[in-house]
Design a protein around this motif. Structure first.
Motif, short mmCIF file in Angstrom:
data_model
loop_
_atom_site.label_atom_id
_atom_site.label_comp_id
_atom_site.label_asym_id
_atom_site.label_seq_id
_atom_site.Cartn_x
_atom_site.Cartn_y
_atom_site.Cartn_z
N ALA A 77 153.22 -0.19 109.87
CA ALA A 77 154.61 0.16 109.78
C ALA A 77 154.81 1.55 109.42
CB ALA A 77 155.26 -0.79 109.29
N GLY A 78 155.60 2.28 110.08
CA GLY A 78 155.65 3.72 109.59
C GLY A 78 154.72 4.85 110.09
N GLU A 79 153.60 4.49 110.49
CA GLU A 79 152.72 5.42 110.86
C GLU A 79 153.26 6.13 112.35
OE1 GLU A 79 148.33 3.94 109.20
OE2 GLU A 79 148.87 3.20 111.21
N TYR A 80 152.71 7.18 112.34
CA TYR A 80 152.95 7.94 113.69
C TYR A 80 152.33 7.15 115.09
CZ TYR A 80 154.71 11.89 111.13
OH TYR A 80 155.45 12.74 110.01
N LEU A 81 152.84 6.80 116.20
CA LEU A 81 151.98 6.42 117.15
C LEU A 81 152.29 7.51 118.42
CD1 LEU A 81 153.39 2.70 117.54
CD2 LEU A 81 151.16 3.51 116.72
N ALA A 82 150.88 7.92 118.77
CA ALA A 82 151.02 8.84 119.77
C ALA A 82 150.46 7.97 121.21
CB ALA A 82 149.68 9.95 119.62
N LEU A 83 151.47 8.19 122.28
CA LEU A 83 150.90 7.59 123.54
C LEU A 83 150.87 8.65 124.67
CD1 LEU A 83 153.60 5.74 122.04
CD2 LEU A 83 152.75 4.21 123.66
N LEU A 84 150.31 8.57 125.78
CA LEU A 84 149.90 9.23 126.67
C LEU A 84 150.07 8.53 128.05
CD1 LEU A 84 149.44 12.13 127.85
CD2 LEU A 84 147.04 11.80 127.71
N ASP A 85 150.88 8.83 128.84
CA ASP A 85 151.03 7.82 130.07
C ASP A 85 151.28 6.36 129.71
OD1 ASP A 85 151.65 10.11 131.61
OD2 ASP A 85 149.28 10.07 132.11
N GLY A 86 152.06 6.06 128.53
CA GLY A 86 152.10 4.65 128.19
C GLY A 86 151.06 4.10 127.53
#
Length: 560
Positions: A477-486
């Motif tokens: 919880a609290g971490e950065y999440l990076a997504l590309l095209d979902g």
């Protein structure tokens, strides 16, 4: 036990289902696969069902089919997100089967459940197993099987729920995405919650709530609101009002900032003529006064939540919601279809003042505020279409969970032609709008916009709302999440590592254009620093930085 359901019972069954969804909103939301702050399935199903409960409370019914018709109509317009649309389709099928029936027995109701499933499957372009559709199909099949030999409604629902619950537990095995996350389907859970509440009412275990139930409100075993101290209510006055605008494009950003500073639970909905505010505050008079600088105050309702809560704890009825419903009806009535002033217009869904202004600048006529965590309803989109002064209106949903709700508006719009361009992200919507040429034939316009979005890849940076293990990533919880095209690029504690990994992913597309839209919780300096990293790693791409002001996502990056 009973052999028939009459109008009064069916109405109360739906009201109990509404209350049950409200009480289980968070539990259903937490079944979402990604640990992103999306407030998705539970909220959408709850808000959708709540529209039906609101309409049911306004009138009396004498036949089962009139109740079913009211529910189906309200759900159709109030549908939010894919789960809400599917819920509306299930009840639309039920309504069609119950047409002309004063009361309904097990055979008729089981067949109606089955018709609802058929309607939902036919409407979903690529129905996937291991979803709410699977749970509903297996539950309705069990109901039909019972009805061949049994005549008690409670036993029929028991059979349906037993089969449905087993199917729900199996969704984790049927759906590859759920299998990776190790969770059951959220929509299927919502379906079970609905029918469990209906059965509990028929058994006499719960009573239908007389007053509106707030989505997300917790409930104890007796159906009463969860007990908490009245002193815990920080802002005492639930304040709702409508202001008629002095000018169509008045900028509400300063008002939004002011109201946020004096309260919470702020929601502002607007069209070209008026805006509606909901806010919890201790100084409602000042909120009203400030708002009058943007137009003429027309309607207002202020309720003391501390007094209401004390009444609830004392076993009294809370204040009636009739006045609030009248306010909502008044705002809906401001959305009469605008007379066409041109051939083609555009409605765009987005969140953030910067994003809204960008869409207006490049040609959008009407903005629907919404996106992740706040999917607009079919009726919201329909009202925006009606307020757009054009014969043909193109709708840009800009979120995969809004496309179905947008498509629901097509047959509902009687005065205009509606074309939905299935944009799944805001960057896709921007590219589609840049390729909008109103002088072409309608089919050619749609084709050009659809083709343009195929070359757009969208990266999004948000935060993890909870701990999770997903697709090989241990997410905290609290971490950065990076997504590309979902799809998840990774979970990160440092922005430098995150940007490095994102650049590696972008490089695979050999991009020519990169556009960084930064959100409301990112400063211009932080955005420019992130852009500098992207520019250093991908020097051949033309890079632009735009203040989108969007919530939820720190960054949305268009890769073309």
């Amino acid at each position: 036990m009973r052999e028939y359901i009459d109008a009064a019972s069916f109405k109360d069954m739906i009201l109990c289902a509404d209350a049950a969804l409200a009480a289980n909103t968070q539990q259903i939301n937490e079944l979402n696969v990604f640990p992103v702050p999306d407030g998705d399935t539970g909220t959408n199903m709850g808000l959708t069902m709540n529209t039906a409960a609101t309409q049911l409370r306004k009138k009396s019914f004498y036949t089962v089919d009139s109740v079913a018709d009211c529910v189906a109509g309200a759900l159709l317009r109030g549908a939010r997100g894919n789960s809400g649309v599917i819920l509306s389709l299930l009840f639309r099928g039920i309504s069609r089967r119950l047409k002309g029936m004063e009361t309904v027995g097990t055979k008729e109701f089981a067949s109606a459940m089955e018709d609802g499933v058929d309607a939902a499957y036919k409407a979903v372009m690529k129905p996937a197993e291991g979803t709410i559709l699977t749970v509903a199909r297996i539950a309705s099949a069990a109901a039909v099987e019972y009805a061949k030999k049994g005549s008690y409604v409670e036993e029929m629902l028991e059979a349906a729920l037993a089969a449905g619950a087993e199917a729900l537990e199996d969704t984790v095995n049927l759906n590859p995405v759920l299998r990776k996350a190790g969770v059951i389907d959220a929509g299927g859970k919502g379906y079970i919650v609905i029918f469990e509440a209906m059965l509990a009412y028929l058994r006499g275990e719960i009573e239908a709530p007389q007053n509106a139930v707030e989505i997300g409100a917790a409930a104890n075993d007796n159906g009463a609101f969860e007990v908490f101290s009245t002193e815990e209510i920080t802002y005492a006055f639930d304040t709702v009002f409508i202001v008629r605008k002095t000018e169509p494009n008045v900028d509400l950003t300063p008002l939004r900032a002011y109201l946020s500073s004096i309260g919470d639970s702020l929601v502002i909905g607007e069209d070209d003529e008026a805006f509606k505010v909901h806010v919890h505050t201790n100084i409602p008079g000042e909120a009203l006064t400030k708002s009058q600088s943007y137009g003429t105050l027309e309607l207002a309702k202020i309720e003391n939540m501390r007094t209401q809560h004390e009444d609830i704890l004392a076993g009294k009825k809370a204040q009636s919601t009739d006045d609030l419903e009248a306010i909502e009806d008044e705002l809906e009535n401001t959305n009469a279809p605008a007379a066409p002033e041109k051939r083609c217009g555009v409605v765009s869904v987005c969140a953030g003042e910067g994003m809204a202004q960008l869409f207006r600048d490049i040609g959008a006529d009407t903005i629907v505020t919404g996106g992740q965590t706040m999917n607009p309803s079919t009726d919201d989109i329909l009202n925006a279409v009606n307020s757009t002064p054009a014969e043909v209106v193109f709708v840009l949903p800009n979120n995969k969970n809004i496309i179905m709700a947008a498509e629901q508006s097509v047959p509902l719009c009687e005065d205009k032609m509606v074309v939905v361009v299935p944009t799944k992200t805001v960057p896709q919507g921007i590219t589609a709008l840049l390729n909008f040429d109103p002088d072409k034939e309608i089919s050619d316009i749609a084709e050009a916009m659809n083709e343009s979005i195929e070359s757009v890849h969208t990266a999004q940076v948000t935060y993890a709302a909870r701990d999770s293990d997903f697709d090989g990533y241990a997410i905290h919880a609290g971490e950065y999440l990076a997504l590309l095209d979902g799809k998840l690029i990774g979970s990160f504690t440092e922005t430098s590592e995150m940007l490095e990994r994102m650049c590696e992913a972008f490089a695979e597309f050999d991009p020519e254009l990169l556009t960084v839209y930064y959100g409301e919780n990112v400063t211009q300096e932080e955005a420019e620093s992130a852009a500098a990293v992207l520019e250093g790693k991908l020097p051949d791409a033309e890079l632009t930085v735009v203040n989108g002001g969007q919530p939820v996502y720190y960054y949305m990056i268009s890769v073309e």
